[in-house]
Design a protein around this motif. Structure first.
Motif, mmCIF file in Angstrom:
data_model
loop_
_atom_site.group_PDB
_atom_site.id
_atom_site.type_symbol
_atom_site.label_atom_id
_atom_site.label_comp_id
_atom_site.label_asym_id
_atom_site.label_seq_id
_atom_site.Cartn_x
_atom_site.Cartn_y
_atom_site.Cartn_z
ATOM 1 N N THR A 153 -8.879 -2.651 8.395
ATOM 2 C CA THR A 153 -9.155 -3.754 9.322
ATOM 3 C C THR A 153 -10.550 -4.355 9.117
ATOM 4 O O THR A 153 -11.093 -4.968 10.025
ATOM 5 N N SER A 201 -5.228 -6.350 8.023
ATOM 6 C CA SER A 201 -4.412 -5.709 9.045
ATOM 7 C C SER A 201 -5.041 -5.940 10.407
ATOM 8 O O SER A 201 -6.269 -5.925 10.558
ATOM 9 N N THR A 202 -4.194 -6.146 11.405
ATOM 10 C CA THR A 202 -4.718 -6.411 12.747
ATOM 11 C C THR A 202 -4.784 -5.158 13.614
ATOM 12 O O THR A 202 -5.104 -5.236 14.794
ATOM 13 N N MET A 203 -4.461 -4.044 13.041
ATOM 14 C CA MET A 203 -4.492 -2.810 13.856
ATOM 15 C C MET A 203 -4.784 -1.619 12.941
ATOM 16 O O MET A 203 -4.371 -1.599 11.790
#
Lengths: 244, 244, 244, 244, 244, 244
Positions: free
Chosen positions: B10, B37-39
């Motif tokens: 991230t 990636s958002t998480m």
């Protein structure tokens, strides 16, 4: 000793079945509890399901550490998240495919796996390659019954036993490994019908965790399984942040 | 053709580095975008990090399918979630360890991997066993620089090149594989200094995806990589529910 | 970039077929020429043929070096003389079996090879062992059509597709590799009929050479693939003398 | 019985050495002749040399068939052209690396190879993988003396013996394999100095051919080693055309 | 040279058969005697039989050393006690499975074993894994005739030949290995009927011992096969005490 | 449940040590007795010793069957006679090397074995290949202390721990396996000093037998481990005759 059995899927009724089979082999002085994952898929039948069952498993291990668990069983035959789980604890963590395959090689010359959907056979072969020497796993056979149908379908026992019988002949094997936690209830009947050892991984993992605890041997924290370096986690998975 | 490069950690600055290295090998008529990636974790340095990078990767693949991506690069040397990602698409999905190891075996007789933390060596060996025949990977060596320090530490190039030189001699290898997406920027300099092919997985995966798209060959949907059976997902991961 | 495709047998019409299939996947800015070996067998269907196709291949590589070729495809599924060819150049040299098997493992879990004569199956297995990890190649099947009959026999497509379909079922594979340069023309039709990736090595090698050239990665000259020590050559093969 | 020993390089003095070592282990009733290849390299020290030694070897086998030879030794440690040679005859054809490695595994638990140039070690490992189970070959060590210098350099024996002694200690091996036909003359002295079996492939192959002839067992013509299908050969290699 | 062939079972008539087959391949100047074990099972058809055949074998080796034997054949296809026997002597000691499998790989690409009882197939596979590289042994097939019935049953030849023919087709093999000393008499007839090399281990081991003796190469006494450290032996096995 | 631990050497004091270590991990309701072999070598330090320890082991198993034992531990790290023992009983029979290696792979990524004499290292590697996948056993190291000296030599603990520490570093391993029943007493101290799991096979086998008995899983009698066919036994070993 306190053993926590984690069902990495989110179906409570399957946890109950798993717990019953684990409890049946629990010795005196052992406290066993079974927990259901609080996030992710209702059953694990694909790589996608398996990958998304891992966060719930890791949350359950972290909770187990808080609660003082002494050992863990990961009760899905794909053994999801085993390496990651072992980084979180010094306690033994055993997968049910791992346990079943180890047990099978202790009592015979070659085993066959009888599993649910055909698409999961590749994973079973991968695990056999990880746990056992070449030649120990002689075949992986699918009965093509979905995981959650195992509970309710009255023909399951017959189909699984018939498939196992053919596997013994085709593969030249002498032990059967049941390839799904949901088949645990079939173990005694299949053993009686087939006349060979039939291994249920849930029970096998439960006795192996007890065996390791008796040995006072836990997961090595030296090297690859040392605690993961702490760092920021964001978004939906922010809760997996570890400060230590 | 539209290629999506997914950084499964991230950290945006790392995505920028990855994108630059991918773009450098992108042919005419190819649209490339790189997403973060958002998480999940800011960097991937343990099995725990890697397992928790997978949901973000799968979300990025699902988004890519909506957006009409034709191929994917998974830009972390641990190749997280590759099997699961392949179930979600008919497009090619290539991991950077996979790409680098394949490329290495096409131009030499044996390669050495130079990676970041010692604890990740086991994963590199596992991937080598998955992708290459026995004997192709001749050594995995750690420079013990954390992933996110690669960007800022001015000694990185010297340390990586020195380690690679020792690896060539010790292992009897003739190709170097850089074991982290964050090392992509070192590739040209290391090649010049060492006089052997030095493979950066980000670039390697980007050209391999283009190669497969040119061949009109995508991920097989026959069998193990067919779309995962839909089912309920609950809790934190409810968003991963798939209706088809 | 200039790519030379070498047909190691001496049949011009087969070179034309090979060239057409290579050209179909050639990107902008790439110059491709296909050459026919000037010495040796009209087709390669035995170890004897293959061994005697190597001098012509090596002569073609040496000529290519004079002509400034940047990369080479060796267009016979037996991948004759690959190690020797790599000693003669720093450019990438890719065999079509090598390319097809690498591509197959990037898009599926296990492939089947469909080849010409039964007697060549052993060579295909040897190459699979050289290029891929155990288990990737799940079967090698012969249609028993001689190489040069592939062009003219109207039943070829049907027989090859039927054999491939049986191979997928028998082997539990999810990708088909066409085991002869002379089958290159069947690729699109077989893909459409079978619904799985079907890999033609000629096209696969052509895109892989381009991929490596884009990466600026050539054959390692460090160690085993360094230029061969010069020495006297006599007799019929005197022309293979190298002064440097 | 008539045994033909083929020196696949074109250096007559080396053939004389080979013949002497073969003759030393020839039993009563055996006629042995040694022939030098009439085309190709003066010594075999690269894949290029090896590939171009094969036509001369095959010509020698074909001549041997005309002359009524009952068995063949291929007297170069790279075992060039063995598969192709076996297609040309029902007689046994044994390579000297093959023979030495087989003999070594019959008298010890693990062997080390002592060879000439470092660049040939890869070929020795490839042959060990072809002939012996994993773990039998425990090391391949180069003395870095060119093949044709073995005859004249007075320090050769000392350097080879010292290297072999270190190999035994480093590798934990109990047998030494001499990795070049040109080392045949060192065998007795090295055995005496080292106190372990030291295997010369020329002698080993000669006794193995006699052993097979005594058994009345020759190369299988069933399947892969059946005679090669006849076909046109052109150019420099037109003479290799076979009408049958 | 004096070769002692040891029949590790206690059936004299089988020794006579073995001796005849060994003598048929004995060269001039070789003295051969065959001895029957003086203790243990009448035939070897289980791990239990095999384990209890070892003391008699070791006693025969010790007697052989007193008598001045120069080499030994262990004439049971399970190759009982080979490692232990090798510790007792510097002479070569060859098992008949070992000899047959080595010979088979020298004349073909893959062999099938035809053996007696189905329960002994696992042992044959174990030995193949010990002696040969993966893929050389392509099948082990049982005719289900007990060892001692081989002599008297007039249907034996037909059943063995038919089984071998099916094995060649099923396994894609090109050589047959006879999996019992008691089948030695069938070798010539089976060869004639099948048209492929058929290897009898008794003859194969006898010629291999002669080959090694001609090479002046015996069992390595360096390391694992050094003489066993002397120590007290008690009870029934007190006679196995060694003072040196 | 009644577990019989068999010391296959004939030294009573070593049996006492073994029994103490087995008893320390025996659960409630388990009766454990340890027996000393009544025939054969005082210690097992060679293949010769090991082979001649097997009859005494088999006699002990046969006696155990008469006495109603439910499971067996074979308490010598060479695991002598395991296959034969398993034919004699439906109860589980576990060797201590087998148990230790299985336990080691359940808690770490790679183990090192620390054993007694250098000459026994080959046997340890053979067993690792039998029980574990390639790569699990990363080294076998000898302290060169004879088995029976382990009891009395006050420097043993220091030497074994130092050797283990070096093994962890050299091999990159994370678990230590003690390679001799006579080292069982060192386990706790070594664990404390080294900070990694240290596995004693005697304890490991004892808990594994209990685990299997809890599972109600015994040795498979289907196929290779069925009771051996009865037949005449003569001479010194006549007592091993079995009428059933």
């Amino acid at each position: 000793m306190r053993i926590r059995v984690v069902n990495p899927n989110t179906t409570e009724s399957m946890t109950a079945l798993i717990e019953a089979n684990a409890r049946a082999v629990t010795g005196p002085g052992v406290t066993l509890d079974a927990v259901t994952s609080t996030m992710g898929p209702a059953s694990i039948e694909s790589h996608y399901d398996e990958a998304l069952a891992v966060p719930g498993l890791l949350a359950a291990i972290t909770a187990g550490e808080r609660d003082g668990a002494d050992g863990y069983v990961v009760a899905c035959f794909g053994d999801p998240g085993l390496d990651a789980a072992r980084e979180l604890t010094d306690a033994p963590v055993i997968g049910i495919a791992e346990a079943a395959m180890h047990a099978a090689t202790l009592v015979g010359r070659g085993f066959s796996v009888v599993t649910t959907l055909a698409r999961t056979r590749g994973r079973a072969w991968d695990l056999a390659a990880r746990y056992t020497p070449a030649g120990a796993c002689r075949g992986v056979h699918a009965c093509d019954i979905p995981v959650l149908a195992l509970e309710n379908d009255p023909t399951v026992r017959r189909r699984v036993v018939d498939l196992a019988r053919r596997a013994l002949a085709t593969d030249g094997s002498d032990v059967i490994v049941l390839g799904c936690a949901g088949m645990a209830g079939l173990c005694a009947a299949a053993t009686a019908e087939l006349g060979v050892p039939v291994i249920d991984g849930v029970a096998a993992a439960t006795v192996l965790v007890q065996a390791l605890l008796t040995l006072k041997v836990g997961t090595s924290g030296h090297g690859e399984y040392a605690p993961p370096p702490p760092k920021p986690y964001i978004g939906l998975l922010e809760v997996f942040n570890r400060t230590k």
